[in-house]
Write an enzyme that holds these catalytic residues in place. Structure first.
Site, short mmCIF file in Angstrom:
data_model
loop_
_atom_site.label_atom_id
_atom_site.label_comp_id
_atom_site.label_asym_id
_atom_site.label_seq_id
_atom_site.Cartn_x
_atom_site.Cartn_y
_atom_site.Cartn_z
CG ASN A 9 0.07 41.63 38.26
OD1 ASN A 9 -0.54 42.70 38.32
ND2 ASN A 9 1.10 41.35 39.05
NE ARG A 242 4.01 52.97 44.53
CZ ARG A 242 3.51 51.74 44.64
NH1 ARG A 242 2.56 51.49 45.51
NH2 ARG A 242 3.97 50.76 43.90
#
Ligand code: ADP
Length: 404
Positions: A9, A242
């Site tokens: 990942n 975010r």
């Protein structure tokens, strides 16, 4: 030693990895998990056994291990030592964006790599890093089977209405769609529910994946119906850094009135907003929960408020709700956040069992609750390893022969 599958990942400055042994060609046993963090800044490799014992703990000066390529070499080296010289027979990769065409895990060849490259503009901060180890392994270890597992794939069951923005068709054709992300996590939870809660596994479920990236998914009869994330992983819930849902007019304001360049806006939206921007304290929910700053409280209240608001919206997309699942770093570890969300969902019939919630039991709702509520740890890496094994079986790869 059994044959093994490596799961990678790859992020912008980190490379997470896990190694699974393949038992009897079907069962997967986790052997090690590790990561290289601070690539190019303060490189640090940690590799642990499945039980948490540290197997390797290495640091480098900033100048060394400056690229993902070098980080991968160190991971391969550490795994070679662990495996006594052997290599994994396959590598499963988390790939954030599958675009229009990739709706299932896919065995990677040169052609697939070429088709993944054009998706970089759809996920500029994630996709290039996902592709780097794929390309290196493809070049250096051509006999190792590689499988791409997409965060978008689980959401390809969305209806046209859930898949569209109200913009001209031509942009939709170019790929401007509501893809949704965290699909490997949702797929794992949907599978897990069949064992943990078979009575609701085929029902209408909302899963809240609350980590440093956060989203929610409406799942009906095991299939994704809608998600809070859309074209990119910026939409929906507020996250660590975010903003989540934001009027597109704010972006115009930043460009036109504040004179920000596109790269500055991108950095701002991915790194300076969310819980960090709102609190001015931290992006970490643990820090915010412990803080006395009023804006830390505000950030957490806003997080909970938006989770509850999106829960209402997602329940409406399914025209009902049977279960609610918390998962990922915050969802699995923050009972106070779960309690606050449950209070806001009481009108839907969710009644929390506070004791069970404190313990983090799988079932945290009372026997009377109209909505069953669960805490289920997610395991995206195991999902990737399973897909990789399935793909190998499907493509009739003869384990241990062709792949060495
Ligand atoms: P990702 O995989 O997206 O990096 P995780 O799912 O590991 O993220 O979640 C990381 C976040 O989980 C941290 O930023 C932190 O806010 C939160 N977290 C982890 N442990 C706890 C805890 N005990 N209490 C509250 N929040 C926690």
């Amino acid at each position: 030693m059994s044959e093994t599958i490596l799961v990678l990942n790859a992020g912008s400055s980190s490379l997470k990895f896990q190694l699974f042994a393949i038992e009897h060609r079907q069962k997967l046993d986790r052997l090690v998990k590790g990561q290289v963090e601070g690539i190019g800044v303060d490189p640090h490799l940690v590799m642990k056994s499945a039980r948490g014992e540290i197997l390797k703990d290495l640091r480098w000066p900033a100048g060394e291990l400056a690229t993902p390529h070098q980080a991968l070499e160190q991971v391969v080296q550490a795994l070679r030592e662990y495996l006594g010289g052997a290599l994994p027979v396959a590598v499963g990769h988390r790939v954030v964006h599958g675009g229009i065409h990739f709706s299932a895990p896919t065995v990677i060849d040169g052609d697939v790599i070429e088709r993944l490259e054009p998706l970089v503009p759809l996920a500029p901060l994630h996709q290039p890093h996902n592709l780097t180890p794929i390309k290196i392994i493809h070049e250096r270890l051509p006999n190792v089977v590689q499988v791409a597992c997409f965060d978008t794939a689980f959401h390809r069951t969305h209806s046209t209405l859930a898949d569209r923005y109200a913009i001209p068709e031509s942009l939709y054709a170019e790929g401007v769609r509501r893809y949704g992300f965290h699909g490997l996590s949702y797929e794992f939870i949907a599978e897990r529910l069949k064992t943990i809660a078979p009575s609701i596994a085929q029902g209408k479920i909302i899963v809240a994946h609350l980590g440093s990236g956060a989203s929610m998914c409406a799942i009906s009869n095991g299939k994704s119906i809608d998600s809070t994330m859309g074209f990119t992983a910026l939409d929906g819930l507020p996250m660590g850094t975010r903003p989540g849902q934001l009027d597109a007019g704010v972006v115009l304001f930043l460009v036109q009135q504040k004179g920000m360049a596109p790269a500055q806006v991108e950095h701002f939206l991915y790194h300076d907003c969310g819980l960090k921007g709102l609190s001015g304290v931290s992006n970490d929910v643990r820090v915010l929960l412990a803080s006395k700053e009023p804006n830390a409280r505000l950030a957490l209240d806003y997080f909970v408020y938006r989770i509850a608001a999106f829960a209402g919206a997602l329940a409406a997309t399914m025209e009902g709700l049977d279960g609610f699942v918390f998962t990922a770093g915050i969802g699995e570890n923050a009972p106070a956040i779960r309690t606050a969300v449950a209070k806001r969902l009481a009108w839907l019939g969710l009644e929390m069992d506070e004791q069970a919630n404190e313990h983090g039991d799988p079932l945290i709702s009372t026997g009377q609750s109209r909505i069953a509520c669960y805490v289920i740890p997610t395991d995206e890496e195991l999902m990737i390893a399973r897909h990789t094994l399935d793909c190998m079986e499907a493509s009739n790869t003869r384990l241990g022969k062709e792949v060495r």
